[in-house]
Design a protein around this motif. Structure first.
Motif, mmCIF file in Angstrom:
data_model
loop_
_atom_site.group_PDB
_atom_site.id
_atom_site.type_symbol
_atom_site.label_atom_id
_atom_site.label_comp_id
_atom_site.label_asym_id
_atom_site.label_seq_id
_atom_site.Cartn_x
_atom_site.Cartn_y
_atom_site.Cartn_z
ATOM 1 N N ARG A 66 42.081 52.679 37.800
ATOM 2 C CA ARG A 66 41.972 53.118 36.399
ATOM 3 C C ARG A 66 40.966 54.256 36.257
ATOM 4 N N LEU A 67 39.901 54.223 37.033
ATOM 5 C CA LEU A 67 38.929 55.310 36.962
ATOM 6 C C LEU A 67 39.493 56.602 37.545
ATOM 7 N N LEU A 68 40.212 56.475 38.649
ATOM 8 C CA LEU A 68 40.824 57.672 39.248
ATOM 9 C C LEU A 68 41.838 58.290 38.290
ATOM 10 N N ALA A 69 42.610 57.443 37.594
ATOM 11 C CA ALA A 69 43.595 57.955 36.646
ATOM 12 C C ALA A 69 42.913 58.629 35.458
ATOM 13 N N ALA A 70 41.825 58.043 34.969
ATOM 14 C CA ALA A 70 41.108 58.634 33.838
ATOM 15 C C ALA A 70 40.511 59.983 34.207
ATOM 16 N N MET A 71 39.967 60.065 35.414
ATOM 17 C CA MET A 71 39.373 61.319 35.867
ATOM 18 C C MET A 71 40.445 62.403 36.000
ATOM 19 N N ARG A 72 41.570 62.023 36.559
ATOM 20 C CA ARG A 72 42.667 62.980 36.755
ATOM 21 C C ARG A 72 43.207 63.476 35.405
ATOM 22 N N ALA A 73 43.424 62.558 34.484
ATOM 23 C CA ALA A 73 43.989 62.929 33.187
ATOM 24 C C ALA A 73 43.063 63.851 32.413
ATOM 25 N N GLN A 74 41.760 63.566 32.436
ATOM 26 C CA GLN A 74 40.825 64.411 31.705
ATOM 27 C C GLN A 74 40.715 65.791 32.332
ATOM 28 N N ALA A 75 40.734 65.845 33.664
ATOM 29 C CA ALA A 75 40.627 67.140 34.353
ATOM 30 C C ALA A 75 41.785 68.060 34.005
#
Length: 432
Positions: A66-75
């Motif tokens: 979930r953290l990796l997905a959040a980081m990717r989406a925001q970037a």
């Protein structure tokens, strides 16, 4: 790159923190290439349990999807922009969510880069606020013996660990250090801080504390009653109380904030480390009274700010961290795992050569007998070597060895980590 090439390139150019670099030339380092959950994996595909959550940051472990997905989406939408004259949703929502879970009365959020810069911002916030509240003589600071508040010059100035502070004498500013409230010296410690605030509060801006646990000093635990009494003293003498929750926050000691052990709220609270999991991020939370000192014209603005403060990626990650804490009931996990750590350290206490042990929440520590006590003690590094051979990363604090694993570590891995530590301590203290 293969392992040998990475090590060669590292030795040619990288200057490592808290590391004697001449010795590093002959050190056989762990070369980490990937990490998942509570585990680090090196270039030889050996696996090590991360016994200190990578300097207390990886509370939710490594590679949480979930953290990796959040980081990717925001970037992909907004990776960075300044907060100077600009607002953006990730920072605004994160501020709201932090205030909602913070100790009562902390209503304002100032974003910074990490824990040390949170401390620096709090120092300047305290000094400037009193000047603008009509008390310009309140420019001095108080901290506990053994305190560690970070590595920047301001944070180092507050530090009470001499080995970290001494090299920078002449550069750091004055800080009054009062005795640590150890169990056998509680009365002396309280008397000292009481006298100081009663006689010199007209020049004291703030008292800084690590609530209930001093981390880098050796995981030293003190009675929450001291924090309650300190809150009363600061109120009586009109001194800001600053809680450094960079290490102790986010459930490390059991509740979300270590201040909760004492049932108090500080005037200013510093957070970092576990806050954003994978990128540098920190925050200073302040009461409305502190914030009110900065209301008015341009000359009353808080004259401080970092390029990356409120970074959207960091803010998005920090919001997802809080969501995971709620959804995965992380604090319940701490409550169930803490007794396992406590029992393990009770066993370790029986090993000849172990001087004392302690535990709180997901922290367990043991002081080992050594002919050179303190951070420069060598026996802890023997435990490190023994632990590495058994599959755990157990970086010591001198002659203090400890565990501070990811809060999400499962029972089997936690038991394995604790067993490795016990075996390693036995081997290290019995070595000639």
């Amino acid at each position: 790159m293969d392992r040998a090439s990475i090590v060669a390139l590292d030795r040619a150019h990288v200057w490592h923190p808290y590391t004697p670099m001449d010795a590093w030339k002959t050190t056989d380092p762990i070369v980490v290439t990937r990490a998942r959950g509570a585990w680090l994996e090196d270039a030889d595909e050996k696996r090590f349990i991360d016994g200190n959550a990578s300097w207390w940051v990886a509370a939710l472990g490594h590679g949480h999807p979930r953290l990796l997905a959040a980081m990717r989406a925001q970037a992909e939408t907004l990776a960075h922009c300044s907060l100077a004259g600009i607002a953006h949703e990730p920072a605004a929502r994160l501020a709201e969510e932090l205030v909602a879970i913070a100790p009562r009365g902390l209503e304002r959020v100032f974003f910074v880069d990490d824990g040390s810069t949170a401390i620096d911002a709090a120092v300047k916030m305290a000094a400037q606020s009193w000047k603008q509240l009509g008390a310009p003589k309140k420019t001095r600071f108080v901290a506990l013996d053994g305190a560690f508040h970070g590595d920047t010059v301001g944070a180092t100035s507050l530090g009470g660990v001499e080995v970290f502070r001494k090299p920078f004498a002449g550069v750091t500013f004055e800080c009054v250090h009062v005795p640590f409230p150890a169990q056998d010296a509680y009365g002396r410690a309280f008397a000292a801080i009481s006298k100081l605030l009663a006689t010199e509060s007209d020049s004291i801006a703030a008292v800084f504390v690590e609530p209930v646990v001093q981390g880098a000093a050796g995981m030293l635990v003190y009675d929450p009653a001291f924090l309650r009494e300190l809150r009363e003293l600061c109120d009586a003498h009109d001194v800001w109380l600053v809680a450094d929750e960079v290490f102790t926050g986010y459930g490390r000691t059991g509740p979300m904030w270590a201040c909760e052990h004492a049932g108090i709220a500080p005037d200013i609270m510093c957070v970092g480390k576990a806050m954003s999991a994978y990128v540098p991020m920190g925050a200073v939370l302040a009461s409305e009274r502190v914030f009110a000192a900065f209301r008015g014209g341009r000359d009353r603005a808080f004259l401080h700010g970092h390029t990356f403060c409120g970074n959207p990626i960091g803010a998005a990650l920090a919001r997802e961290v809080l969501a995971i804490y709620r959804d995965e009931r992380i604090l319940d996990r701490v409550a169930s795992a803490a007794p396992r750590i406590a029992r393990a350290f009770e066993r370790i206490a029986t090993i000849p050569g172990v001087a004392r042990v302690r535990s709180l929440g997901m922290i367990g520590a043991a002081d080992l007998a050594d002919d050179r006590q303190g951070y420069l003690g060598g026996i802890g590094w023997r435990v490190y070597d023994e632990g590495r051979a058994r599959g755990a990363y157990l970086r010591p604090l001198g002659s203090t060895v400890y565990v501070c694993p990811p809060l999400v570590i499962d029972d089997a891995d936690l038991d394995r980590l604790l067993a490795i530590l016990e075996e390693s301590v036995r081997a290290a203290v019995s070595a000639p």
